[in-house]
Enzyme design. Structure first.
Site, short mmCIF file in Angstrom:
data_model
loop_
_atom_site.label_atom_id
_atom_site.label_comp_id
_atom_site.label_asym_id
_atom_site.label_seq_id
_atom_site.Cartn_x
_atom_site.Cartn_y
_atom_site.Cartn_z
N HIS A 57 -7.01 -5.65 -1.79
CA HIS A 57 -5.86 -4.83 -1.40
C HIS A 57 -5.06 -5.42 -0.24
O HIS A 57 -3.84 -5.34 -0.21
CB HIS A 57 -6.36 -3.44 -1.00
N ASP A 69 -8.36 -5.01 -6.38
CA ASP A 69 -8.05 -3.99 -5.38
C ASP A 69 -8.99 -2.81 -5.58
O ASP A 69 -9.01 -2.19 -6.64
CB ASP A 69 -6.59 -3.55 -5.55
N SER A 82 0.83 -1.20 0.00
CA SER A 82 0.00 0.00 0.00
C SER A 82 0.87 1.26 0.00
O SER A 82 1.81 1.37 -0.78
CB SER A 82 -0.96 -0.03 1.20
#
Length: 428
Positions: free
Chosen positions: A377, A343, A248
């Site tokens: 994600h 995601d 991330s």
């Protein structure tokens, strides 16, 4: 640890009586193989024996996170002709998942309330999951506790507060030398670092944010470069260089470290962005990158109260964002790029596609990439509860992370093995 819910009766009773049912339940055995205590990232085989032929039962799992939030799952099974249920062979007929899913009871754990992430950031205490077998009407027939350990025997854990560094160092037992890894998280977590230390890596876990992000106006790369230098000073660390693992927002920091720190030899980039995000980035008191523009008007709000942020991050290649673009093609590091195709936090796939185009245009071959269809994600070490949505500590939205649970769980198993192989090949 095995416990039936009733003691064996002292007399033999006729079928159909309550005591006969109690006698039968005392013969039911719930086993966790090869043992009830294992590492967090290891699978266990759940087997039930002593049931009636073709008996329907409900398997349940329950665990409590570090905040005291209870997560649970359940699945219906039918015993085979021999009165056995084996999650490695038999399909769930309904409940939290369906089909043959040996670890389904664990990855499908969920809280009753929406938007909950299972908090397990501290390594000292195991992740304990209570697994139980129930009759159709709910009575407990047998129960066992699966202790899922994060910190292996002999692995040392040391809190580090030295200069700019505020993190935790994990060191394997033995004389070494061991390869070293910097584990970057958006917010501090020890889980991944401890598990890598169990595999023979010296790992320093750092969080991008040690304070409330709302108070942060700039981020300095120096702090993470100091972490690289700290690792290389450790007496058990080999001399080949340091690896960095990130996901991330921290993936941007990791790729920048690969550009500015020549000792970074291997970088795992998971669901990152091709540009710097949130606040400007500095190195040696000089701004090196501006921040990618985030368009709040393009956030999609769902009926559950969760928000899809994917389309609110503006194009890193747009003229107004050029100052935020990370020049990853300048790095000499070996990269493992990972993108989840479902995601919904940001467009990891498109970001990775663009990064690879730039690298190929420069004639670079210092990378490999993995795409996971159906994954979201929040790719983490395997067998933890799948998170659909939870509060985003940076952007203050209840963020929908994306992913189909079964595909996401399979991606985590594959990726975890891939990460270890990559670091061993590049750093050993």
């Amino acid at each position: 640890m095995l416990r039936s819910n009733q003691d064996s009766p002292r007399i033999r009773c006729q079928p159909g009586s309550r005591s006969y049912s109690e006698e039968m339940s005392s013969l039911i055995r719930l086993r966790l193989l090869p043992r009830a205590r294992c590492f967090f990232d290891e699978p266990v085989q759940v087997k039930v024996a002593g049931l009636r032929s073709r008996q329907a039962v409900t398997m349940r799992a329950r665990s409590t996170d570090e905040r005291g939030v209870v997560f649970s799952s359940s699945a219906t099974y039918r015993a085979d002709d021999g009165g056995e249920v084996d999650l490695n062979r038999h399909p769930s007929l309904g409940g939290s998942y369906v089909g043959v899913e040996p670890m389904g009871l664990l990855w499908s754990l969920r809280a009753e309330a929406l938007h909950q992430y299972f908090e397990k950031g501290k390594a000292l205490e195991p992740h304990v999951v209570t697994i139980s077998v129930h009759e159709e009407e709910g009575r407990v027939l047998a129960e066992a506790a699966n202790e899922r350990v994060l910190l292996g025997d002999g692995v040392t854990r040391l809190s580090v507060n030295e200069g700019n560094i505020n993190g935790v160092l994990f060191t394997p037992p033995g004389p070494g030398p061991f390869p070293a890894v910097l584990d970057l998280n958006t917010f501090m977590s020890e889980k991944r670092a401890a598990l890598l230390a169990n595999k023979g890596f010296v790992v320093l876990a750092l969080g991008i944010f040690n304070v409330n992000p709302e108070t942060v106006t700039e981020i300095h790369l120096d702090r993470f470069k100091d972490g690289i230098d700290f690792l290389q000073r450790q007496p058990k660390v080999g001399s080949k260089g340091v690896g960095v693992i990130s996901r991330s927002m921290s993936a941007g920091i990791a790729s920048l470290l690969s550009v500015f720190a020549r000792d970074v030899k291997a970088c795992v980039w998971i669901n990152g962005c091709g540009a710097n995000f949130f606040v400007p980035l500095y190195y040696k008191n000089k701004q090196i990158l501006s921040s990618l523009i985030f368009d709040h008007s393009k956030v999609i709000h769902t009926e559950s109260g969760g928000s899809i942020l994917k389309y609110a991050f503006t194009n890193p290649l747009a003229e107004e964002n050029k100052g935020s673009l990370i020049s990853v093609e300048q790095a000499k590091t070996q990269f493992l790029f990972v993108a989840s195709e479902d995601d919904l936090c940001w467009d990891s796939k498109t970001n990775l596609d663009e990064i690879m185009k730039r690298l190929k245009r420069q004639g670079k071959d210092n990378f490999e990439s993995v795409y996971y269809p159906g994954a979201g994600h929040m790719l983490e070490p395997p067998y933890g509860p799948f998170c659909t949505s939870s509060p985003n500590g940076v952007l203050k939205y209840k963020t929908v992370w994306g992913g189909e649970p079964r595909a996401h769980a399979a991606a985590e198993v594959h990726l975890w093995k891939k990460i270890q192989e990559f670091f061993k090949a590049q750093l050993s």
